[in-house]
Every structure is written in C-alpha cells, then in structure tokens.
Design an enzyme around this catalytic site. Structure first.
Site, short mmCIF file in Angstrom:
data_model
loop_
_atom_site.label_atom_id
_atom_site.label_comp_id
_atom_site.label_asym_id
_atom_site.label_seq_id
_atom_site.Cartn_x
_atom_site.Cartn_y
_atom_site.Cartn_z
N ASP A 225 0.86 -1.35 0.09
CA ASP A 225 0.03 0.00 -0.02
C ASP A 225 0.74 1.15 0.12
O ASP A 225 0.63 2.12 0.87
CB ASP A 225 -0.74 0.10 1.21
CG ASP A 225 -1.80 -1.22 1.50
OD1 ASP A 225 -2.07 -1.86 0.18
OD2 ASP A 225 -2.04 -1.58 2.36
N GLU B 175 -11.10 1.40 -3.89
CA GLU B 175 -10.52 1.94 -2.83
C GLU B 175 -9.31 2.58 -3.18
O GLU B 175 -9.00 2.76 -4.38
CB GLU B 175 -10.22 0.39 -1.93
CG GLU B 175 -9.41 -0.45 -2.40
CD GLU B 175 -9.16 -1.65 -1.62
OE1 GLU B 175 -9.86 -1.64 -0.40
OE2 GLU B 175 -8.73 -2.65 -2.11
#
Length: 581
Positions: free
Chosen positions: A76, A253
């Site tokens: 991430d 997302e």
C-alpha cells in the site's frame, strides 16, 4: 573547626554518595549484559541472505534499476515530494513501530529514516490480530503551510481514520493522532492550488443501497486545515461501485486526487487486493466531481495475463503518483511475486514504474504487460542501492551483530514497543521474555525481520539456558499468530531439547526434536528455496545439522493463512510456552 555532629553528617553524606555510586555502577553492570541470566536468551550475529535467481538471470543495463524497490511486506505505498526530496510510506498493520518511512533524492536510492508511528500514544494495537492495525497510509506535503500529513485508518482501539503531522519527516516527531469524523478506510488528502483541502476515502454505500458483496463507494469531503477535521455536511459520493457498476466491480478503494492542466484526476484501486486487482482513473472539472472514468481503464493490472507465465508478478494495484522536478511521472504500487507453488510468502511489496502522461490520461508504462524486474531510471539518477548507504534491493546480505546501541529500523515488534523486551549489549541482544506465547493476540517478546526473497537463509547465534518447561527461545518463521513455525530450545524433565513446532490454524504439532547435551550456545538457521524450508542447527564451530525433514512454506503464505501480511523471521523468547514434549 568542625564539630563532632558536622563530621558525622559529612561521613553520612560521603557514605550515601558512595552507596549511590556503587548502586549506579551495579545497575550499569547489570544493563551491560556482561552476566548471562538463565531464561533470557542473548542473540548475536544475525545474517539474512537473499538469493533469488531472477536477479542473476536479469542483470541491470545502463539506466535501469530493480523493482520492487521495497521487497517483503511493504504494501500500500504512498509517495509525496517537496522540492527534490521524496518520501514514501507503507502499511504496517500491528507492526511496532508502525508506518515505515523512506526518503530519496531520485526515487532510485532509498533510505529508511524511521517510522511515522513510533509511540504508544500513536499506535494502539496491543490486542489486534496481525492483519488489523494500520491500513493504507497516505503521505502528502501541503506547500501552503509547509506541513507533511500522514492520514490512515487504524483498525484497533476504536480509533478508525486519523491524521498525524510534522514539519520535517527526517527529524520525525510526528504528532499524536487526530481522530477524524468519518467512516470507511483508505483516506487520502488533496491540497488544491487555492489552498483548499479535501479528503477522499473508501466507504460503504448508503444504508439499504448495497447491491452486491464487495460493493463500495468513494466519498469526498472538504477538509479544514485549521481544525484538521472534515467539514460537516460536505460529503459526496463521487464513485459508486467502480468504473462500471453494471459489471459489479468490487472494492473500489485507495483513492488519490491529482491536478493537471486544470483538471482533477481520481485514481483508485479496483478488484480487491488479489488476483483481480487493478488501477483505474477518472477525471473531473471539480475536486468534488462528478468524475468520468477513462475509456482505457484499467491503467495498471496483471489479472488478464496467462497464469502460467514465468517469473510471474501478480496482484498489481493500489498505486500513487508523483511528478519529478523535471516533469517525469512515476507511480508506486503493490504487487506480489509468488513462488513455484503459486504461494505468496514475501507478501505484497512496493513496486515502481514510469508513467506516461503525455495524453489526457496517465498510463503505467508496460503496466498491462508482464512486469519485468527492471525499469528505467528517472533522468539524472544513479543506482547506488547496494552500496551500503541505502536500503538494499535485489539480492543482498543483511548482517547485524546485534551489539550496538540502536536497533536497525528493519527490526520490528508486534503490537508493542521493542524497547520493552530488548536490550543491546556488547555481547549481543538480550530478549527479556514475556509470559505470552507467540500464538496470542498480545504484545510478544519477538523481534522480526521481513522475509524479502523467495530463496533466502537466515541465521543467528543464541546463548540460552531455559529454567523450566515454560521457557522457550529461538527462531520463528511467522505469518500470523495462528500460522507459524517456532524453532528453538526448551527444557523437559531436567533435559534440554531443540524443538521444531508447526502451527496451522492455531493447532500446534512438534514435527522434530533432538536432545541437547547441554544448554548454552547454539547456532540456528532457516533456509528456503521457494516452498521448501529447512531448519538446521550447529554446536560450537561444527557444521549445521538439519532438524527434521524439509518443511512446506504453505502456512507462511497469504493464500493459505489469509490476511494481508507477509512472512517474517523472528528472534523469539517466552516464559509461557505451551510446547509439550
């Protein structure tokens, strides 16, 4: 002329000073680690060696560097720039300290400058599962107040979405968390040219409007930089489901907003962080939308490629973009490198690619083709990654004598500060064991280094005398509290044993053991070649001997164990072992 009383007082004072000095010296001696204490292992001479054949088969050409830039569980990624300084952060879940932060002058050579969340007041994950904690941090520099922000979701202790700030990431000293008043995950900040600020994030659809499992939305809020809160009543759904809700896309997302040529671009991950992962992009004339998807989505993915391709890189997505001072664009993103069994033991790693934004839409260069191990460097960069000055990549050796006065930033704990159980001495690193097993969702007395290669070895010397059957110390290969190997020394019926235990779905089984002639110094080693893991030991200066047969690394893979983390190698001790011989 001193009176007898004054002389007596003087003697008392001198005696008290001598006593205090002796006590201080005694404490310093105890802290120095000169004396071995039964039940407390001393670890020394740790060595991790990565040896993936893909790097030998693909030597770098002039102007290239290797991707991933951060191997092992560094998922991430988010990146920002101030001047010619780049800063990058990644998810850390319940690792402590949390949110590793890296600095570079050219996006090729990176140095870890610490962690954003390094205090218990910032990180409250003491009872969280290994895949809870810190999700998807976003780092952003705001030129209008010369401040860096790290905004993230802390899935623990009721904190939720939060933001911390600093003026200087190199100096650290990030603020305590400011809890944000909205739900969902994966928040990101955007600062517009007029100084106004916005937050975008993933959330659930409005109540009663969820159409299918995995249906999510992207919301935007106006953000007040004075109060560090979203402005009530400004929230708006700007993406419902994904690029085309008729196709039932899942898990839109990790949103980020960029501005270019007067237009706003929203880039998101879509498809879930697995085999269907991708990166998609939308544009608008306003930061509040409406946003229109690009016709050529996705702009990054590996999901459409043959599954049996060689040197497979998969799961590409969850990206962030940055522009160099010279106008080039690059994007960091997560992806995985499965082993020959298709298992993911190294976890989700940080990759990088150049981005072509010569047209209306950004496009990751070769991002829809099978990802290669090397990419072209930004103009003016020079590859110095494995010179020792920078965070290494490709094949490398990390050697740590564990006898300094400061732990390397690559060492992390789980759920609590390292300082509560480790002490470095001139003889090595003492781990003071907690009365907590590695299988519990509590802070454990174990120090971890990420598995960063498919083929690797990790070894350490240990000096240890267990006091009882409850004492255990050694190496661990861990994916989670319910999926792990422990390999170490314990005591039973007055004898000392070296034990290898496998835990799968929380159920533990001793797979090999050997009786030791005596406790004390021992060398422990684990080697892995893809899915095959071998545990071995050495006494004195003798050769290594295998304990048990080759073991499968299946329980160290996310596809078997689940969750979001990669495997880690740990130096572990406990005074509450449940290993029964």
């Amino acid at each position: 002329m001193q009176t007898r009383k004054q002389k007596a007082i003087r003697k008392i004072k001198i005696g008290a000073c001598l006593f205090a000095f002796a006590l201080l010296y005694s404490c310093q001696s105890m802290r120095s680690g000169d004396e071995k204490v039964d039940g407390e292992p001393i670890f020394s001479n740790f060595e991790y060696v990565g040896n993936d054949k893909i790097y030998d088969e693909n030597p770098l050409l002039e102007g290239q560097f290797y991707s991933p830039i951060l191997q092992g569980c560094y998922p991430d990624p988010s990146i920002t720039r101030k001047g010619d300084d780049y800063y990058l952060v990644t998810s850390s879940f319940v690792m402590f300290p949390g949110v590793p932060i890296f600095h570079s002058k050219d996006m090729v050579n990176w140095q870890q400058i610490g962690h954003v969340l390094d205090r218990e007041s910032q990180l409250k994950v003491g009872t969280a599962g290994i895949s809870a904690g810190i999700y998807a941090p976003d780092i952003m520099y705001n030129p209008y107040n010369d401040t860096f922000y790290m905004i993230t979701t802390q899935i623990a202790s009721g904190i939720g979405n939060m933001v911390v700030k600093t003026k200087d990431p190199k100096a650290g000293h990030w603020s305590d968390p400011i809890k944000l008043q909205f739900d969902g995950i994966d928040p990101a900040l955007f600062f517009d040219d007029d100084g106004k600020a916005y937050v975008v994030h993933n959330d659930a659809p409005d109540k009663g409007k969820e159409l299918y499992e995995g249906h999510r939305v992207i919301k935007v809020w106006e953000y007040d930089v004075e109060t560090d809160q979203v402005i009530a009543g400004t929230s708006k759904i700007i993406v419902d489901g994904g690029v085309d809700i008729k196709q039932k896309p899942i898990w839109i997302e990790a949103p980020h907003v960029y501005k270019r040529n007067g237009k706003y671009y929203l880039m998101c991950a879509e498809g879930g962080t697995g085999g269907n992962h991708s990166e998609v992009v939308f544009s608008s004339d306003s930061p509040m939308g409406p946003y229109i998807p690009a016709a050529n989505n996705p702009i990054l993915s590996q999901r459409h490629l043959p599954r049996d391709r060689q040197n497979k890189v998969d799961w590409a997505g969850h990206a962030d973009l940055v522009q160099t001072p010279g106008g080039e664009w690059y994007g960091v993103f997560l992806a995985v490198r499965p082993n020959e069994e298709g298992r993911v033991n190294t976890g989700r790693e940080t990759f990088i690619l150049p981005v072509d934004w010569s047209g209306e839409w950004p496009l990751f260069e070769a991002g829809l083709e099978p990802l290669k191990p090397s990419v072209r460097m930004p103009k003016g960069a020079k590859n110095e990654m494995n010179t020792g000055q920078y965070f290494p990549n490709a094949n490398f050796t990390f050697a740590d004598r564990l006898d300094g006065d400061r732990l390397d930033d690559r060492w992390i704990g789980l759920r609590g500060p390292r300082e509560k159980f480790v002490h470095e001495t001139k003889n090595g690193l003492i781990i003071k064991p907690f009365a907590v097993s590695i299988k519990e969702q509590k802070p454990i007395s174990a120090l971890f280094h990420r598995q960063q290669h498919i083929t690797f070895s990790a070894s350490v010397e240990m000096d240890y005398t267990p006091r009882s059957e409850m004492d255990f110390a050694g190496l661990t290969c861990l994916q989670s509290e319910t999926f792990n190997y422990v390999f170490g020394v314990t005591k039973s019926d007055g004898n000392y044993y070296l034990v290898l235990e496998r835990t799968e779905k929380g159920l533990s089984k001793i797979v090999a053991r050997t009786k030791l002639d005596e406790a004390g110094k021992i060398r422990l080693k684990v080697t892995a070649d893809g899915d095959n893991y071998q545990f071995s030991y050495g006494i004195s200066n003798g050769p290594y001997n295998n304990l048990g047969s080759m073991m499968s690394g299946d329980i160290l893979s996310t596809d078997i164990a689940g969750g979001f983390t990669g495997a880690m190698i740990g130096l572990y001790a406990t005074s509450a072992s449940d290993t029964k011989l």
